[in-house]
Design a protein around this motif. Structure first.
Motif: not given
Length: 264
Positions: A97, A105, A155, A101, A35, A158
């Motif tokens: 996860l 958020e 995300r 990861q 990230y 996904q």
């Protein structure tokens, strides 16, 4: 640049001092992950100053749905389960996860609450990023804000792909795609190490443990076998399995790992 696991060694997590604030060590982990790896060093150091080490034992709730969203967490070592509870009190798994990861958020939105609960599946080390402080940081760093928007969008995409898989493919096909996505070449075959319990993996791809066992048995018809007491799954012919799972020929021709990961 050290890779993620080399950095773990360098940061000396195993000395037990998981809660001390250490900007240099945290910045090393942040910069080696996916990230923040392209961020300028000054921005990494500033972000690291907003972080702390945290350590959770197995089966510990890190985040509860509907609680005020106060922090994000970068999973450094371990696995976590994202889940929800519907109006009838029934629990459901959204995703599992692991290392590298980012979760939580929602903490970047003002006065937001967490949308899902997060529980550890095994002992987990993470970096806690203060949500309000990180939001203020992003408001002052436009390019970094765009990066985080990209992370959140990725995300979401996904999760949409996972929803499509649940609706359009059988349990065996979903398992086959997961195995292909995580396979590494070993001689003339491909191996997929199972880094979590099979029951947890079953929940990740939307099935029960019993269905998982039936799906694995079905995949044996397409060259899939178990080794090392079931901890390694071997794929004899990736192209045959990919075709049966409904992956596009263009995805198959790509670099094996990356091409399959796009499909998951």
């Amino acid at each position: 640049m050290l890779d993620f696991f080399q950095c773990l060694t360098k940061t000396a997590f195993f000395h037990g001092n998981f809660t001390m604030r250490d900007i240099d060590r945290i910045s090393g982990v942040l910069q080696s992950g996916r990230y923040f790896k392209n961020w300028p060093q000054d921005d990494i150091l500033e972000l690291a100053s907003l972080c702390t080490w945290v350590r959770y034992e197995s089966d510990t709730v890190m985040i509860r749905a509907e609680d005020p969203a106060s922090a994000l967490f970068l999973i450094v070592n371990g696995h976590v389960e994202l889940s929800y509870t519907n109006g009838d009190g029934k629990n459901g798994v959204i995703d599992l996860l692991g290392d590298g990861q980012l979760v939580g958020e929602c903490a970047l939105a003002p006065e937001a609450c967490y949308a899902a609960s997060i529980k550890t599946l095994d002992a987990t080390t993470a970096i806690r990023i203060d949500g309000a402080a990180f939001a203020n940081f992003l408001s002052a760093h436009f390019e970094r804000a765009l990066t985080m928007m990209s992370v959140v969008t990725e995300r979401l995409c996904q999760m949409l792909r996972q929803t499509e898989e649940l609706k359009c493919r059988s349990a065996a096909q979903r398992l086959g795609i997961y195995l292909l996505a995580n396979a590494v070449p070993v001689g003339d075959a491909y191996d997929t190490p199972l880094t979590m319990e099979k029951s947890a993996l079953a929940r990740k791809i939307g099935m029960t443990s019993e269905t998982f066992s039936r799906a694995l048995k079905k995949l044996s018809e397409y060259g899939v076998s178990q080794h090392s007491s079931g901890h390694i799954i071997r794929i004899a012919d990736t192209e045959m399995l990919a075709e049966w799972c409904g992956l596009s020929s263009s995805g198959i021709r790509e670099e094996q790992s990356d091409g399959f990961k796009v499909a998951v």
